[in-house]
Design an enzyme around this catalytic site. Structure first.
Site, PDB file in Angstrom:
ATOM      1  N   ASP A  12      29.835  48.003 165.991  1.00  0.00           N
ATOM      2  CA  ASP A  12      28.085  47.663 165.711  1.00  0.00           C
ATOM      3  C   ASP A  12      27.197  47.896 166.699  1.00  0.00           C
ATOM      4  OD1 ASP A  12      29.344  46.520 163.071  1.00  0.00           O
ATOM      5  OD2 ASP A  12      29.240  44.633 164.100  1.00  0.00           O
ATOM      6  N   LYS A  37      35.160  60.014 159.276  1.00  0.00           N
ATOM      7  CA  LYS A  37      35.785  58.792 159.835  1.00  0.00           C
ATOM      8  C   LYS A  37      37.077  58.726 159.510  1.00  0.00           C
ATOM      9  CE  LYS A  37      34.514  54.721 160.963  1.00  0.00           C
ATOM     10  NZ  LYS A  37      33.831  53.811 161.724  1.00  0.00           N
ATOM     11  N   PRO A 204      14.640  53.427 166.943  1.00  0.00           N
ATOM     12  CA  PRO A 204      13.874  52.242 167.973  1.00  0.00           C
ATOM     13  C   PRO A 204      14.416  51.430 166.408  1.00  0.00           C
ATOM     14  CG  PRO A 204      12.240  53.792 166.050  1.00  0.00           C
ATOM     15  CD  PRO A 204      13.631  54.158 166.778  1.00  0.00           C
TER      16      PRO A 204
END
Length: 234
Positions: A12, A37, A204
């Site tokens: 995460d 993936k 950000p």
């Protein structure tokens, strides 16, 4: 043709966001790009439909049509370490199959972006089996490292870079993800770069995932390294 991994210091930290951003930006440069993936866990159910977050993000934001069979090799329902999620379904991850798939994809695309699962030492097979790091080393591909900007990131990032370099894995750069602009975060970033002055990008904190398309990664030193690397190899 050059290909690479996107790996994280932990779970995460934003590996899928970064993989999707890099995929889109490289596609905009006219390159044929596919994310991959190898192993994903944690099936999501919404409106009576099951899907996996990572590959769903690739397909949603890609500027090119992606082939589903090229995006993933193993998907397990439980949100757990790959080896355990596989065990719950009576399966075992074949690492040789993953490495062969990576080789085959490299022959079909200008850039293949392999996204890791969790941190480097997440086991793919158990007990005493292959970890994600073992797969990365065997693939002989370089990595882009994704890390947090929050408290604890200095230790996690330095340990991860040390583990990669001790196994002679080339670190192309660092993505600092989720920056809110606090003085502590800026010091964390500067401290890490003092130890390892690598090309980097600072993303950000996003209020929603759709904002990932608004971030101009092309002006970062990381993207300059990646794109120059791609064009010089090609």
């Amino acid at each position: 043709m050059q290909h690479f991994w996107v790996v994280g210091t932990d779970t995460d930290v934003g590996k899928t966001i970064v993989t999707t951003m890099l995929m889109c930006h490289l596609q905009k440069q006219g390159l044929k790009v596919s994310p991959y993936k190898p192993v994903q866990t944690g099936e999501v159910y919404e409106n009576g439909r099951g899907y996996y977050h990572d590959t769903a993000m690739y397909e949603k934001y890609s500027l090119q049509k992606l082939q589903q069979e090229h995006l993933n090799s193993y998907s397990f329902r439980e949100a757990a370490s790959p080896h355990f999620a596989a065990q719950l379904e009576g399966q075992q991850i074949d690492v040789n199959e993953l490495l062969l798939r990576i080789q085959l994809l490299q022959a079909s695309y200008d850039v293949v972006i392999c996204e890791g699962a969790g941190g480097l030492f997440v086991p793919f097979t158990a007990p005493h089996g292959m970890t994600l790091l073992d797969v990365i080393v065997s693939s002989k591909l370089p990595v882009v490292l994704v890390t947090r900007t929050s408290l604890g990131t200095i230790n996690h990032t330095l340990l991860t870079i040390d583990a990669l370099r001790s196994r002679e894995v080339d670190v192309l750069g660092i993505v600092f993800n989720g920056n809110t602009g606090s003085s502590m975060e800026q010091d964390n970033i500067q401290t890490i770069l003092q130890y390892h002055p690598l090309p980097n990008a600072i993303i950000p904190k996003l209020q929603n995932l759709s904002q990932l398309m608004d971030y101009a990664m092309t002006h970062t030193t990381l993207f300059e390294r990646l794109f120059n690397y791609e064009t010089s190899i090609n």
